[in-house]
Design a protein around this motif. Structure first.
Motif, PDB file in Angstrom:
ATOM      1  N   LYS A 186     -13.158  43.830  44.671  1.00 48.59           N
ATOM      2  CA  LYS A 186     -14.577  43.529  44.589  1.00 48.59           C
ATOM      3  C   LYS A 186     -14.937  42.225  45.304  1.00 48.59           C
ATOM      4  CE  LYS A 186     -15.157  45.903  40.138  1.00 48.59           C
ATOM      5  NZ  LYS A 186     -15.550  45.744  38.707  1.00 48.59           N
ATOM      6  N   SER A 187     -13.943  41.444  45.671  1.00 47.18           N
ATOM      7  CA  SER A 187     -14.195  40.217  46.432  1.00 47.18           C
ATOM      8  C   SER A 187     -12.934  39.891  47.213  1.00 47.18           C
ATOM      9  CB  SER A 187     -14.570  39.050  45.509  1.00 47.18           C
ATOM     10  OG  SER A 187     -13.415  38.398  45.007  1.00 47.18           O
ATOM     11  N   ASN A 188     -12.988  38.810  47.990  1.00 45.06           N
ATOM     12  CA  ASN A 188     -11.792  38.377  48.722  1.00 45.06           C
ATOM     13  C   ASN A 188     -11.303  37.017  48.231  1.00 45.06           C
ATOM     14  OD1 ASN A 188     -13.891  36.828  49.781  1.00 45.06           O
ATOM     15  ND2 ASN A 188     -12.933  36.691  51.788  1.00 45.06           N
ATOM     16  N   LEU A 189     -11.727  36.613  47.020  1.00 43.03           N
ATOM     17  CA  LEU A 189     -11.291  35.335  46.449  1.00 43.03           C
ATOM     18  C   LEU A 189     -10.030  35.600  45.636  1.00 43.03           C
ATOM     19  CD1 LEU A 189     -12.114  32.345  46.376  1.00 43.03           C
ATOM     20  CD2 LEU A 189     -13.311  32.819  44.224  1.00 43.03           C
ATOM     21  N   ALA A 190      -8.890  35.249  46.205  1.00 41.93           N
ATOM     22  CA  ALA A 190      -7.595  35.629  45.641  1.00 41.93           C
ATOM     23  C   ALA A 190      -7.012  34.528  44.764  1.00 41.93           C
ATOM     24  CB  ALA A 190      -6.624  35.948  46.765  1.00 41.93           C
ATOM     25  N   SER A 191      -6.396  34.950  43.677  1.00 42.65           N
ATOM     26  CA  SER A 191      -5.642  34.018  42.840  1.00 42.65           C
ATOM     27  C   SER A 191      -4.403  33.547  43.595  1.00 42.65           C
ATOM     28  CB  SER A 191      -5.227  34.692  41.534  1.00 42.65           C
ATOM     29  OG  SER A 191      -4.251  33.919  40.865  1.00 42.65           O
ATOM     30  N   MET A 192      -4.110  32.250  43.512  1.00 37.06           N
ATOM     31  CA  MET A 192      -2.939  31.681  44.156  1.00 37.06           C
ATOM     32  C   MET A 192      -1.735  31.644  43.215  1.00 37.06           C
ATOM     33  SD  MET A 192      -5.003  28.532  45.946  1.00 37.06           S
ATOM     34  CE  MET A 192      -3.557  27.718  46.622  1.00 37.06           C
ATOM     35  N   GLY A 193      -1.902  32.151  42.003  1.00 41.20           N
ATOM     36  CA  GLY A 193      -0.811  32.088  41.033  1.00 41.20           C
ATOM     37  C   GLY A 193      -0.600  30.693  40.481  1.00 41.20           C
ATOM     38  N   ILE A 194      -1.634  29.860  40.549  1.00 41.73           N
ATOM     39  CA  ILE A 194      -1.603  28.492  40.014  1.00 41.73           C
ATOM     40  C   ILE A 194      -2.664  28.424  38.922  1.00 41.73           C
ATOM     41  CG2 ILE A 194      -1.954  26.040  40.529  1.00 41.73           C
ATOM     42  CD1 ILE A 194      -1.213  26.766  43.466  1.00 41.73           C
ATOM     43  N   TYR A 195      -2.237  28.122  37.694  1.00 43.10           N
ATOM     44  CA  TYR A 195      -3.149  28.136  36.553  1.00 43.10           C
ATOM     45  C   TYR A 195      -3.048  26.846  35.760  1.00 43.10           C
ATOM     46  CZ  TYR A 195      -2.015  33.146  37.300  1.00 43.10           C
ATOM     47  OH  TYR A 195      -1.756  34.383  37.842  1.00 43.10           O
ATOM     48  N   ILE A 196      -4.183  26.420  35.203  1.00 40.02           N
ATOM     49  CA  ILE A 196      -4.165  25.398  34.151  1.00 40.02           C
ATOM     50  C   ILE A 196      -4.726  26.041  32.891  1.00 40.02           C
ATOM     51  CG2 ILE A 196      -5.156  23.232  33.319  1.00 40.02           C
ATOM     52  CD1 ILE A 196      -5.089  22.174  36.161  1.00 40.02           C
ATOM     53  N   PHE A 197      -3.949  25.991  31.813  1.00 38.07           N
ATOM     54  CA  PHE A 197      -4.346  26.533  30.522  1.00 38.07           C
ATOM     55  C   PHE A 197      -4.471  25.409  29.498  1.00 38.07           C
ATOM     56  CE2 PHE A 197      -2.267  30.247  32.383  1.00 38.07           C
ATOM     57  CZ  PHE A 197      -3.025  31.309  31.925  1.00 38.07           C
ATOM     58  N   ASN A 198      -5.408  25.544  28.594  1.00 39.97           N
ATOM     59  CA  ASN A 198      -5.368  24.754  27.377  1.00 39.97           C
ATOM     60  C   ASN A 198      -4.176  25.265  26.567  1.00 39.97           C
ATOM     61  OD1 ASN A 198      -7.718  23.624  28.295  1.00 39.97           O
ATOM     62  ND2 ASN A 198      -9.044  24.627  26.807  1.00 39.97           N
ATOM     63  N   TRP A 199      -3.251  24.380  26.244  1.00 35.63           N
ATOM     64  CA  TRP A 199      -1.965  24.823  25.705  1.00 35.63           C
ATOM     65  C   TRP A 199      -2.098  25.593  24.385  1.00 35.63           C
ATOM     66  CZ3 TRP A 199       2.236  27.015  26.010  1.00 35.63           C
ATOM     67  CH2 TRP A 199       3.231  26.954  25.048  1.00 35.63           C
ATOM     68  N   LYS A 200      -2.906  25.134  23.473  1.00 36.40           N
ATOM     69  CA  LYS A 200      -3.000  25.828  22.184  1.00 36.40           C
ATOM     70  C   LYS A 200      -3.462  27.265  22.363  1.00 36.40           C
ATOM     71  CE  LYS A 200      -3.675  21.706  19.331  1.00 36.40           C
ATOM     72  NZ  LYS A 200      -4.586  20.972  18.402  1.00 36.40           N
ATOM     73  N   LEU A 201      -4.402  27.483  23.277  1.00 42.77           N
ATOM     74  CA  LEU A 201      -4.881  28.841  23.522  1.00 42.77           C
ATOM     75  C   LEU A 201      -3.818  29.679  24.219  1.00 42.77           C
ATOM     76  CD1 LEU A 201      -8.552  28.162  24.688  1.00 42.77           C
ATOM     77  CD2 LEU A 201      -7.784  28.979  22.450  1.00 42.77           C
ATOM     78  N   LEU A 202      -3.125  29.101  25.190  1.00 46.89           N
ATOM     79  CA  LEU A 202      -2.067  29.842  25.868  1.00 46.89           C
ATOM     80  C   LEU A 202      -0.939  30.170  24.906  1.00 46.89           C
ATOM     81  CD1 LEU A 202      -0.678  31.061  28.309  1.00 46.89           C
ATOM     82  CD2 LEU A 202       0.153  28.763  28.906  1.00 46.89           C
ATOM     83  N   ARG A 203      -0.582  29.223  24.071  1.00 48.42           N
ATOM     84  CA  ARG A 203       0.492  29.452  23.097  1.00 48.42           C
ATOM     85  C   ARG A 203       0.181  30.652  22.216  1.00 48.42           C
ATOM     86  NH1 ARG A 203       2.900  28.145  18.246  1.00 48.42           N
ATOM     87  NH2 ARG A 203       4.910  27.032  18.377  1.00 48.42           N
ATOM     88  N   ALA A 204      -1.048  30.699  21.725  1.00 52.73           N
ATOM     89  CA  ALA A 204      -1.453  31.809  20.866  1.00 52.73           C
ATOM     90  C   ALA A 204      -1.443  33.133  21.637  1.00 52.73           C
ATOM     91  CB  ALA A 204      -2.849  31.541  20.300  1.00 52.73           C
ATOM     92  N   ALA A 205      -1.870  33.104  22.894  1.00 50.95           N
ATOM     93  CA  ALA A 205      -1.904  34.325  23.697  1.00 50.95           C
ATOM     94  C   ALA A 205      -0.497  34.830  23.997  1.00 50.95           C
ATOM     95  CB  ALA A 205      -2.658  34.072  24.999  1.00 50.95           C
TER      96      ALA A 205
END
Length: 424
Positions: A186-205
């Motif tokens: 749907k677009s050409n804006l590609a993820s680079m595989g570089i993420y910043i997560f809030n740790w508590k939320l990522l931990r739960a996920a």
């Protein structure tokens, strides 16, 4: 407990199968790049240049050489009492042992390591991309947007978009749709595989998805956040970034280093790329040699010609040899009178005299067309090529070969010689 605002988790366990014989005995992040570096040097250097001084490196496939290269992190100033670099491999616990089955599963298995630093944010990186990025600026953006997740993204040609995770954003860069390698992007804006997560939320996920087979960020964790209504933003990056996951992209990105005006600059004082060095002797260029628009690392002895090529440490190019548009990795020897055109020659290779490498016209690979599909002749590490043979284009060689391995003295385009018994 040592409190850190943000730590990095660097995923470096991939096999890199699409680099063919180059990764037969080495993980992709440990493959040589640019004459003197390893691919993993670039994200590690980005970390220390960005002020991220705590990095967990997750290794799995053929980790020995990668672990030895990283060591205790001295070249990147990551030999710290509080933080620094830690190599994290799969381990056995009372519940049994598991390989890392996916990118997110690798992080899940190291929750205890991350908890040691009680970070507010976790930066997820890949160990096989070539780029320079200030992660501190990305973190400031993440905080300013009040994001739960920020995904570094960049525009790619629309015809290539199906190879990537695709982000669809609104006018404020909030991601309103995410597609993982879609057939109809749907677009050409590609993820680079570089993420910043809030740790508590990522931990739960991670815990919520721990039983998902092959738990992966693009396939599972990002959609989990998206479906949960979390605030996901795109951080658009407009600098140089190259996924060197194929032979063609690996060769091309090396060739871009020797352009008259290189797209990727290795010489910036304010953003250096650091690596473990072997303290090699100075290079020697003889009076009969000719070197044109090339990178030549320390310890080389050049008696022949080198044109538009990248030459690693300790390489010998004998008199009368001509190397053009090629990558020659460390400690390899190119025999007298040999001609190489568009070759990728791995470490510790010996090519005999009066050979021709990269001759004739392209032909489809008879060995593995998924991997070998360019004009390149690729020779794996520790291989030996006898005198007076001709090797065509789109070829692969691995092992100690003899004259009898080359019917009529040649390996035709599209062919391969793979001798598994090579001693490493």
């Amino acid at each position: 407990m040592i409190k850190k605002e943000m730590i990095a988790m660097l995923l470096a366990g991939g096999q890199g199968s699409r680099l063919g014989v180059l990764t037969k005995n080495v993980a992709k992040p440990a493959v040589s790049f640019g004459g003197k570096y390893k691919i993993i040097d670039f994200p590690l250097s980005n970390c220390i240049n960005s002020g991220v001084d705590t990095v967990g490196v997750l290794t799995q496939y053929q980790p020995l050489r990668l672990n030895a290269h990283i060591g205790i992190g001295i070249p990147w100033d990551l030999d710290r009492n509080r933080g620094g670099v830690s190599v994290l491999q799969p381990y056995e616990s009372q519940k049994g042992s598991d390989w890392y089955s996916g990118t997110a599963n690798a992080i899940y298995q190291n929750i205890a390591y991350i908890d040691t630093y009680d970070p507010d944010y976790v930066l997820i990186l890949s160990g096989d991309h070539i780029y320079k990025m200030d992660y501190e600026i990305m973190l400031e953006y993440h905080k300013a947007m009040g994001a739960d997740v920020t995904i570094a993204s960049m525009p790619v040609p629309m015809e290539e978009a199906s190879r990537f995770g695709i982000t669809v954003t609104d006018e404020n860069n909030r991601i309103i749709d995410f597609q993982e390698k879609p057939k109809e992007p749907k677009s050409n804006l590609a993820s680079m595989g570089i993420y910043i997560f809030n740790w508590k939320l990522l931990r739960a996920a991670l815990i919520a998805n721990k039983d998902v087979p092959g738990e992966d960020f693009g396939k599972h964790i990002i959609p989990y956040f998206f479906n949960g209504g979390k605030k996901i933003y795109a951080y658009e990056f407009n600098g140089y970034w190259k996924d060197v996951g194929t032979l063609q992209s690996y060769w091309q990105s090396n060739m871009e280093l020797v352009a008259i005006i290189p797209e990727f600059n290795l010489y910036e004082e304010y953003w250096k790329i650091y690596t473990k060095t072997e303290n090699a002797a100075p290079q020697f260029i003889s009076d009969k040699a000719k070197v044109e628009r090339s990178l030549v690392a320390e310890g080389c002895e050049i008696f022949g010609e080198v044109h538009n090529s990248v030459i690693g440490e300790g390489v010998t190019i004998e008199e009368g040899a001509v190397v053009t548009d090629s990558i020659i990795m460390s400690n390899s020897t190119i025999g007298s009178g040999t001609k190489i055109d568009k070759g990728i020659i791995a470490e510790n290779v010996v090519i005999g005299s009066n050979c021709e490498v990269g001759v004739g016209e392209f032909a489809p690979s008879t060995y593995d067309a998924r991997v070998y599909n360019a004009d390149l002749a690729t020779i794996g590490e520790n291989s030996i090529i006898p005198d007076n043979v001709k090797i065509g284009r789109n070829t692969a060689i691995y092992g100690v070969t003899e004259a009898g391995d080359y019917p009529d003295g040649s390996l035709p385009s599209g062919g391969a010689i793979i001798k598994e018994a090579t001693t490493v």
